[in-house]
Design an enzyme around this catalytic site. Structure first.
Site, PDB file in Angstrom:
ATOM      1  N   GLY A 110     -17.556  23.739   6.066  1.00  0.00           N
ATOM      2  CA  GLY A 110     -16.330  23.681   6.864  1.00  0.00           C
ATOM      3  C   GLY A 110     -15.407  24.864   6.663  1.00  0.00           C
ATOM      4  N   THR A 111     -15.999  26.060   6.528  1.00  0.00           N
ATOM      5  CA  THR A 111     -15.143  27.247   6.438  1.00  0.00           C
ATOM      6  C   THR A 111     -15.538  28.262   7.508  1.00  0.00           C
ATOM      7  OG1 THR A 111     -14.300  29.030   5.021  1.00  0.00           O
ATOM      8  CG2 THR A 111     -16.600  28.353   4.653  1.00  0.00           C
TER       9      THR A 111
ATOM     10  N   GLU B 228     -19.883  24.558  14.221  1.00  0.00           N
ATOM     11  CA  GLU B 228     -19.928  25.800  15.010  1.00  0.00           C
ATOM     12  C   GLU B 228     -20.478  26.948  14.168  1.00  0.00           C
ATOM     13  OE1 GLU B 228     -15.419  24.959  16.465  1.00  0.00           O
ATOM     14  OE2 GLU B 228     -16.081  27.037  16.607  1.00  0.00           O
TER      15      GLU B 228
ATOM     16  N   TYR C  55       6.284  19.837   8.994  1.00  0.00           N
ATOM     17  CA  TYR C  55       6.449  18.372   8.881  1.00  0.00           C
ATOM     18  C   TYR C  55       5.172  17.671   9.339  1.00  0.00           C
ATOM     19  CZ  TYR C  55       8.209  13.664  10.017  1.00  0.00           C
ATOM     20  OH  TYR C  55       8.393  12.293  10.091  1.00  0.00           O
TER      21      TYR C  55
ATOM     22  N   HIS D 152      -6.879  28.435  -3.280  1.00  0.00           N
ATOM     23  CA  HIS D 152      -5.594  28.630  -2.580  1.00  0.00           C
ATOM     24  C   HIS D 152      -4.523  27.689  -3.122  1.00  0.00           C
ATOM     25  CE1 HIS D 152      -7.851  30.494   1.062  1.00  0.00           C
ATOM     26  NE2 HIS D 152      -7.765  31.315   0.041  1.00  0.00           N
TER      27      HIS D 152
ATOM     28  N   ASN E 202      -8.922  24.449   0.340  1.00  0.00           N
ATOM     29  CA  ASN E 202      -7.973  23.429   0.797  1.00  0.00           C
ATOM     30  C   ASN E 202      -6.979  23.124  -0.316  1.00  0.00           C
ATOM     31  OD1 ASN E 202      -9.580  23.388   3.079  1.00  0.00           O
ATOM     32  ND2 ASN E 202     -10.825  21.679   2.340  1.00  0.00           N
TER      33      ASN E 202
ATOM     34  N   CYS F 193      11.050  28.723 -18.856  1.00  0.00           N
ATOM     35  CA  CYS F 193      11.390  30.158 -19.049  1.00  0.00           C
ATOM     36  C   CYS F 193      12.477  30.622 -18.084  1.00  0.00           C
ATOM     37  CB  CYS F 193      10.142  31.030 -18.858  1.00  0.00           C
ATOM     38  SG  CYS F 193       9.660  31.198 -17.121  1.00  0.00           S
TER      39      CYS F 193
ATOM     40  N   ASP G 157      -5.158  20.304  -0.222  1.00  0.00           N
ATOM     41  CA  ASP G 157      -4.822  18.894   0.043  1.00  0.00           C
ATOM     42  C   ASP G 157      -5.175  17.931  -1.086  1.00  0.00           C
ATOM     43  OD1 ASP G 157      -7.590  18.937   2.420  1.00  0.00           O
ATOM     44  OD2 ASP G 157      -7.651  18.563   0.258  1.00  0.00           O
TER      45      ASP G 157
ATOM     46  N   CYS H 115       6.054  32.498 -15.926  1.00  0.00           N
ATOM     47  CA  CYS H 115       5.171  32.118 -17.054  1.00  0.00           C
ATOM     48  C   CYS H 115       3.892  31.433 -16.572  1.00  0.00           C
ATOM     49  CB  CYS H 115       5.925  31.208 -18.038  1.00  0.00           C
ATOM     50  SG  CYS H 115       6.274  29.552 -17.385  1.00  0.00           S
TER      51      CYS H 115
HETATM   52  N1  APR Z   1     -16.976  19.487   9.419  1.00  0.00           N
HETATM   53  C1  APR Z   1     -17.300  20.749   9.017  1.00  0.00           C
HETATM   54  N2  APR Z   1     -16.724  21.867   9.521  1.00  0.00           N
HETATM   55  C2  APR Z   1     -15.793  21.678  10.482  1.00  0.00           C
HETATM   56  C3  APR Z   1     -15.412  20.403  10.962  1.00  0.00           C
HETATM   57  C4  APR Z   1     -16.049  19.279  10.375  1.00  0.00           C
HETATM   58  N3  APR Z   1     -15.746  18.025  10.780  1.00  0.00           N
HETATM   59  N4  APR Z   1     -14.453  20.578  11.921  1.00  0.00           N
HETATM   60  C5  APR Z   1     -14.244  21.925  12.027  1.00  0.00           C
HETATM   61  N5  APR Z   1     -15.052  22.577  11.179  1.00  0.00           N
HETATM   62  C6  APR Z   1     -15.148  24.020  10.915  1.00  0.00           C
HETATM   63  C7  APR Z   1     -14.718  24.912  12.036  1.00  0.00           C
HETATM   64  O1  APR Z   1     -15.797  25.178  12.911  1.00  0.00           O
HETATM   65  C8  APR Z   1     -14.310  26.184  11.280  1.00  0.00           C
HETATM   66  O2  APR Z   1     -15.423  27.047  11.108  1.00  0.00           O
HETATM   67  O3  APR Z   1     -14.262  24.297   9.849  1.00  0.00           O
HETATM   68  C9  APR Z   1     -13.871  25.667   9.918  1.00  0.00           C
HETATM   69  C10 APR Z   1     -12.384  25.735   9.687  1.00  0.00           C
HETATM   70  O4  APR Z   1     -12.021  27.083   9.649  1.00  0.00           O
HETATM   71  P1  APR Z   1     -10.528  27.466   9.202  1.00  0.00           P
HETATM   72  O5  APR Z   1      -9.550  26.610   9.914  1.00  0.00           O
HETATM   73  O6  APR Z   1     -10.423  28.955   9.314  1.00  0.00           O
HETATM   74  O7  APR Z   1     -10.462  27.007   7.684  1.00  0.00           O
HETATM   75  P2  APR Z   1     -10.823  27.855   6.392  1.00  0.00           P
HETATM   76  O8  APR Z   1     -12.080  28.603   6.553  1.00  0.00           O
HETATM   77  O9  APR Z   1     -10.700  26.928   5.242  1.00  0.00           O
HETATM   78  O10 APR Z   1      -9.575  28.891   6.344  1.00  0.00           O
HETATM   79  C11 APR Z   1      -9.404  29.623   5.169  1.00  0.00           C
HETATM   80  O11 APR Z   1      -7.241  30.350   5.944  1.00  0.00           O
HETATM   81  O12 APR Z   1      -5.403  29.605   7.054  1.00  0.00           O
HETATM   82  C12 APR Z   1      -5.858  29.977   5.832  1.00  0.00           C
HETATM   83  O13 APR Z   1      -5.180  29.296   3.696  1.00  0.00           O
HETATM   84  C13 APR Z   1      -5.770  28.836   4.869  1.00  0.00           C
HETATM   85  O14 APR Z   1      -7.378  28.028   3.279  1.00  0.00           O
HETATM   86  C14 APR Z   1      -7.217  28.462   4.624  1.00  0.00           C
HETATM   87  C15 APR Z   1      -7.934  29.764   4.873  1.00  0.00           C
END
Ligand code: APR
Length: 271
Positions: free
Chosen positions: A216-217, A244, A82, A133, A116, A179, A118, A144
């Protein structure tokens, strides 16, 4: 600490020299829109621990029970589902999403592979978005492969209340009108194979690109986390945007340390 201009200039030079730039986006790109990340500082799973990643097995065992549990969670303010739904429902594209959409409009960025669900990158105006994803606004038929907007299903539910019992469904999951196959949310669950059409398109983009922006991954979930290495094996340069360090940082040619909604507009201004 925000990124020095020198590294932004270096990143802009790599992008300007490239022929086929692709972005790989993660939850951090949407952090600036108020949607929590999973990992890294302040991430949901950093705070609460990683949940059992068995969602697809649970769904496959009893889809009707999964749907009843899910629909009940979506109306329970104390439930994390939620809380996440509220955050995503309220979210709007931030300056990072908008900068990526502008890079596409200028013909600099070919596509965004986003982890993402979203819908914010599409909402920001990007047209070439590969949702590896899936997308939380859609449903998908497991038989289907038909995808359609979840709103249509909810309209169907309200038109046929016999399908719904309280917050749950009668003894069968929602079925495809085409289907009769079982419907699920079009978000890829842990343990679920990524739809082959999407995975193929992401692989092709990673193989064609000669510069990849990692925004941001945490680089922890495959096959998305392998895409930068697939690109680099073919000579692509890698630019990371993240406050980070991550497991991908050591592979990157330029590391831009800071939030995406600050760094990406500054990078755009240099291009
Ligand atoms: N800008 C850029 N990066 C950021 C910010 C920001 N404002 N805030 C946080 N981060 C970084 C963090 O340091 C981290 O390295 O974004 C990253 C988020 O990591 P995850 O939460 O692991 O996200 P993601 O890499 O998309 O995860 C992959 O895991 O949980 C599953 O399906 C879900 O799609 C997701 C997948």
């Amino acid at each position: 600490m925000t990124q020095s201009t020198n590294e932004i200039q270096q990143a802009a030079a790599l992008i300007s020299r490239a022929r086929y730039v692709v972005a790989l986006a993660g939850a951090g790109l949407s952090a600036g829109s108020g949607i929590p990340t999973y990992r890294g500082a302040g991430g949901l799973w950093t705070q609460r621990g990683t949940p059992p990643l068995l969602s697809y097995q649970e769904f496959a065992l009893d889809p009707a029970a999964w749907w009843r549990k899910r629909l009940a969670a979506e109306v329970d303010p104390s439930h994390p589902v939620y809380q996440m739904k509220q955050a995503v429902d309220r979210a709007a594209p931030n300056a990072g999403h908008l900068a990526l959409a502008e890079l596409e409009r200028r013909g600099i960025l070919r596509c965004v592979i986003t982890q993402n669900v979203d819908n914010l990158q599409t909402a920001a105006g990007s047209r070439a978005v590969l949702e590896i994803h899936g997308n939380r606004n859609r449903l998908r038929c497991l038989q289907c492969g038909l995808r359609f907007h979840r709103g249509d299903f909810e309209a169907q539910l309200s038109a046929h209340p016999e399908l719904a019992e309280g917050a749950g469904l009668a003894n069968r999951p929602p079925l495809c009108g085409e289907c009769g196959g079982v419907l699920k949310l079009d978000t890829v669950m842990f343990g679920e194979p990524i739809p082959p059409d999407t995975l193929q398109a992401c692989r092709e983009a990673a193989e064609r690109c000669d510069c990849m922006l990692l925004v941001g991954t945490s680089g922890t979930v495959n096959p998305a986390a392998r895409m930068p290495l697939v690109a680099q094996e073919r000579g692509a340069t890698l630019i990371e945007v993240n406050p980070e360090p991550t497991s991908l940082t050591p592979w990157c040619d330029v590391v831009l340390t800071g939030p995406a909604d600050d760094i990406l507009p500054r990078l755009l201004n240099r291009l």
